[in-house]
Design a protein around this motif. Sequence first.
Motif, PDB file in Angstrom:
ATOM      1  N   TYR A  83       3.747   1.629  -1.459  1.00  0.00           N
ATOM      2  CA  TYR A  83       4.225   1.855  -2.821  1.00  0.00           C
ATOM      3  C   TYR A  83       3.121   2.393  -3.719  1.00  0.00           C
ATOM      4  CZ  TYR A  83       8.380  -0.602  -1.359  1.00  0.00           C
ATOM      5  OH  TYR A  83       9.512  -0.955  -0.708  1.00  0.00           O
ATOM      6  N   THR A  84       1.895   1.963  -3.481  1.00  0.00           N
ATOM      7  CA  THR A  84       0.769   2.475  -4.258  1.00  0.00           C
ATOM      8  C   THR A  84       0.589   3.962  -3.997  1.00  0.00           C
ATOM      9  OG1 THR A  84      -0.317   0.318  -4.167  1.00  0.00           O
ATOM     10  CG2 THR A  84      -1.697   2.209  -4.716  1.00  0.00           C
ATOM     11  N   LYS A  85       0.665   4.351  -2.720  1.00  0.00           N
ATOM     12  CA  LYS A  85       0.532   5.770  -2.378  1.00  0.00           C
ATOM     13  C   LYS A  85       1.691   6.570  -2.953  1.00  0.00           C
ATOM     14  CE  LYS A  85      -2.242   5.263   1.759  1.00  0.00           C
ATOM     15  NZ  LYS A  85      -2.368   5.565   3.171  1.00  0.00           N
ATOM     16  N   GLN A 114       0.834  -1.198   0.000  1.00  0.00           N
ATOM     17  CA  GLN A 114       0.000   0.000   0.000  1.00  0.00           C
ATOM     18  C   GLN A 114       0.872   1.253   0.000  1.00  0.00           C
ATOM     19  OE1 GLN A 114      -2.708   0.273   3.269  1.00  0.00           O
ATOM     20  NE2 GLN A 114      -3.882   1.911   2.341  1.00  0.00           N
ATOM     21  N   LEU A 155       3.438   5.876  -5.625  1.00  0.00           N
ATOM     22  CA  LEU A 155       3.220   5.968  -7.064  1.00  0.00           C
ATOM     23  C   LEU A 155       2.146   7.008  -7.384  1.00  0.00           C
ATOM     24  CD1 LEU A 155       3.875   5.000  -9.877  1.00  0.00           C
ATOM     25  CD2 LEU A 155       2.225   3.156  -9.566  1.00  0.00           C
ATOM     26  N   GLU A 156       1.079   7.023  -6.605  1.00  0.00           N
ATOM     27  CA  GLU A 156       0.028   8.022  -6.819  1.00  0.00           C
ATOM     28  C   GLU A 156       0.578   9.431  -6.643  1.00  0.00           C
ATOM     29  OE1 GLU A 156      -3.042   6.996  -4.062  1.00  0.00           O
ATOM     30  OE2 GLU A 156      -3.734   5.292  -5.259  1.00  0.00           O
ATOM     31  N   ARG A 157       1.412   9.635  -5.610  1.00  0.00           N
ATOM     32  CA  ARG A 157       2.005  10.949  -5.390  1.00  0.00           C
ATOM     33  C   ARG A 157       2.925  11.326  -6.537  1.00  0.00           C
ATOM     34  NH1 ARG A 157       3.430   9.443   0.089  1.00  0.00           N
ATOM     35  NH2 ARG A 157       5.575   9.815  -0.517  1.00  0.00           N
ATOM     36  N   ASP A 194       6.386  15.226  -0.495  1.00  0.00           N
ATOM     37  CA  ASP A 194       6.355  14.136   0.480  1.00  0.00           C
ATOM     38  C   ASP A 194       6.184  14.721   1.880  1.00  0.00           C
ATOM     39  OD1 ASP A 194       6.949  12.092   2.298  1.00  0.00           O
ATOM     40  OD2 ASP A 194       8.404  11.165   0.950  1.00  0.00           O
ATOM     41  N   VAL A 239       2.722  10.325  -9.671  1.00  0.00           N
ATOM     42  CA  VAL A 239       1.897  10.671 -10.829  1.00  0.00           C
ATOM     43  C   VAL A 239       1.314  12.066 -10.657  1.00  0.00           C
ATOM     44  CG1 VAL A 239      -0.231  10.102 -12.065  1.00  0.00           C
ATOM     45  CG2 VAL A 239       1.402   8.291 -11.486  1.00  0.00           C
ATOM     46  N   ASP A 240       0.816  12.374  -9.463  1.00  0.00           N
ATOM     47  CA  ASP A 240       0.266  13.709  -9.194  1.00  0.00           C
ATOM     48  C   ASP A 240       1.342  14.788  -9.363  1.00  0.00           C
ATOM     49  OD1 ASP A 240      -2.196  12.606  -8.667  1.00  0.00           O
ATOM     50  OD2 ASP A 240      -1.986  12.727  -6.486  1.00  0.00           O
TER      51      ASP A 240
END
Length: 69
Positions: free
Chosen positions: A4-6, A2, A8-10, A39, A12-13
Motif C-alpha cells: 500500500y505504501t508503494k 508495504q 500510494l507513492e505511485r 502500474d 502521488v507520482d
Amino acid sequence: MQHYTKLLERAVDAIAATFQRRMAIEDEDDLDSLLLVHDQRFLRLLEEARQRVRVAGCVSLAEMRQQVG
C-alpha cells in the motif's frame, strides 16, 4: 502494508505528473486510469494478454456469449 505504501507513492507520482502536464482529474475513473497506466504489473498483464491473442487468436463476442452464457 508495504504494498500500500508503494501504491500510494505511485499515486502521488502519477498525480504530480498529471498536474505538471496540466491534465485534470475529474473523477475516480480518471484517477483509476491514471494509476493503471503507471502500474507495471497491470501493463505486464496487458502485454501477456496481447501476446496470447496474437498466438491463439480471439473469439467473437457472439462466441464469448455462447461460452459464458
